[in-house]
Each structure stands twice: as structure tokens, then as C-alpha cells.
Write a protein that holds these residues in place. Structure first.
Motif: not given
Length: 293
Positions: A77, A83-85, A87, A90-91
């Protein structure tokens, strides 16, 4: 008898604790750490659970600390923006990342058949907008999270995106594959992805006017052969089949391909034509994946 060799046991003993990792990530003061420890003893909790209940950390912070302990690269964090892509970074514990891990397992089993030479994997699709770059980037992350050296090659010299997804544009002039194949590249065209030590990207570099001719040259096959000797996994992003024969040629050089189609967007006729075009190709189609993103 101790089953763990002494050197390994000493290495494990030096692993930072969850508390130390959370404290470092959240920059907790000595006073805050003492509060967490006191709350932990009072309620019989783990350090991470106590820190979350006191509001000094989030559940994501605890998962990130666990990932560090298990040497599993994920995005922090407090780290650089992504990039939000991406994942899978980031996830990493979400449904989409799990889907990429499932695809990784299936593809590796098919790539690692006995008696086969090492092969690169080209990702092909019928039309622009099917999500090849999104799929390639996240599959590359998932492969690198296994620990093997993974190279993602952006061979979509018509509409390259990997340099954007992995934030390579801010690292000076971005030379890449096209520059290598045209004999114009210097050193350092393969970039290591920050935060994922085993993941590397070879971007397109300077967009060429003759992309098909570049991948048809013997130099492209020789380059792939060299890279397969240096990396455990080589994944190739390709242009849409409707834009030219690039993807067909790239897949033939790679030796293996997976076809990507997008739900509610890809046309069945175009998909059938693409799969049929590989009937006389040296590339083996490992399967068809439907992108629901």
C-alpha cells in the motif's frame, strides 16, 4: 534429528517477524509497538490482529507482511503506484488473481510435457480489445510469483502497452524488441520489474514501420532461443490477428500459443478462423481462454 540443515535453520531464524514487517510498513513508533504488544498479551492475539484492532494497521498490511515472509511478491500500500490492471500484484488474494493462478497451473502442465523442448508461450486473439496485454501482464506476474525467472516480451509492435502497465516510460528512452531486431539497441533493453525480483519485461521500444518483417527475420527466432536459455518462463504479447500475420509468425517461432477471446465481444467466426489458421503451424495451441474482464 533436525530435518532442516543448520544453515537453513539459521536463515529461517533471521526472517523478520510479522510484527517487525508491519511496524516497518506502517512506520509505527516504539510507543505504538508497545501498545500493540500489551493488547496482544492481554487478549491472546497475534501481533497483526492486535494491530488491526487498535487501528494501527489494516488487514491488507497483515497480508502484505505474510507475503513478505513467504517471499511472495505483492504490491505494498505504501509502494509505488501501479496500473490498476495489474491485479495479480495489487489484489493478490482476490478472485481475478486466483483465476490467473489457475490459468498458470493449466498452462504450465501443458508446456512441461515430457520430451518437449523448452518453448515460449505466445498469447494470440482475433481482435483488438480482447485483453491480451492485461492477460499477459497478470499471467507474467503469476509465473514470477512461483520464483522462476520470467520474461514478458511485448511483441505487439502495432499497439504496445506493456511499457505503460509496468511504468517503464519514466525510465528514460525506452528501447526494446524492435530496436534489438533492427540492430539499433544498446544495453539494458530488458527491464526488471520493481518489487518483483524474478519478473523482467522486454518492451517494444521504438514502434517500427515494418513489424511483420521484423518478426519474420531469423534474428527473432535466434533471440527467442537465447532468451529461453536464460529464463524459466518466456511469455509473448502479440498483435490482434485481424491486424496482420504477426501473431501467427510469432507463435510459430515461440512453439506454443494460447488463444484469448473476450466474453460478449469476440465473434465466433473470427475465433474459429484464428484457431483454424494454426492447423499447419509448428505452434501448438494449448487452449482457449475467455476473458471476462
Amino acid at each position: 534429528m533436525n530435518d532442516i540443515p543448520n544453515a537453513q535453520a539459521q536463515g529461517l531464524a533471521r526472517e523478520p517477524s510479522i510484527g517487525a514487517l508491519i511496524s516497518q510498513t506502517r512506520n509505527l513508533s516504539a510507543e505504538q509497538v508497545e501498545q500493540v504488544l500489551a493488547y496482544q498479551r492481554q487478549h491472546g492475539l497475534r501481533f497483526g490482529d492486535a494491530a488491526v484492532q487498535l487501528g494501527f494497521a489494516s488487514t491488507d498490511d497483515v497480508l502484505f507482511a505474510l507475503a513478505q515472509q513467504f517471499q511472495y511478491p505483492v504490491a505494498s500500500n505504501t509502494g509505488p503506484a501501479l496500473s490498476p490492471e495489474l491485479v495479480s500484484l495489487s489484489q493478490p488474494f482476490g478472485a481475478q488473481a486466483e483465476a490467473f493462478r489457475a490459468a498458470r497451473s493449466q498452462l504450465l502442465m501443458r508446456l512441461q510435457q515430457q520430451g518437449r523442448e523448452p518453448r515460449a508461450l505466445a498469447v494470440v486473439s482475433p481482435e483488438p480489445g480482447d485483453g491480451k496485454s492485461f492477460f499477459c501482464a497478470n499471467l507474467a506476474v503469476a509465473l514470477a510469483q512461483l520464483g522462476g525467472r520470467t520474461l514478458l516480451i511485448d511483441a505487439d509492435m502495432r499497439h504496445p502497452r506493456q511499457h505503460q502497465l509496468f511504468l517503464l516510460e519514466g525510465q528514460g528512452r525506452c528501447e526494446g524488441l524492435a530496436d534489438v531486431l533492427s540492430g539499433r539497441a544498446g544495453q539494458g533493453v530488458i527491464r526488471q520489474v520493481e518489487g518483483v525480483p524474478s519478473l523482467f519485461v522486454l518492451p517494444v521500444g521504438t514502434p517500427p514501420p515494418n513489424p511483420l518483417e521484423l518478426v519474420e527475420r531469423p534474428a527473432f527466432g535466434l533471440l527467442l532461443r537465447d532468451l529461453l536459455g536464460r529464463f524459466d518462463h518466456v511469455l509473448i504479447d502479440t498483435p490482434a490477428a485481424s491486424l496482420g500475420s504477426d501473431s501467427f509468425v510469432i507463435a510459430a517461432r515461440a512453439g506454443a500459443a494460447v488463444v484469448l477471446a473476450r466474453r460478449h465481444q469476440s465473434r465466433m467466426a473470427a475465433l474459429q478462423d484464428l484457431v483454424g489458421s494454426f492447423s499447419h503451424s509448428p505452434a501448438e495451441i494449448l487452449g482457449v481462454i475467455f476473458n471476462e474482464h
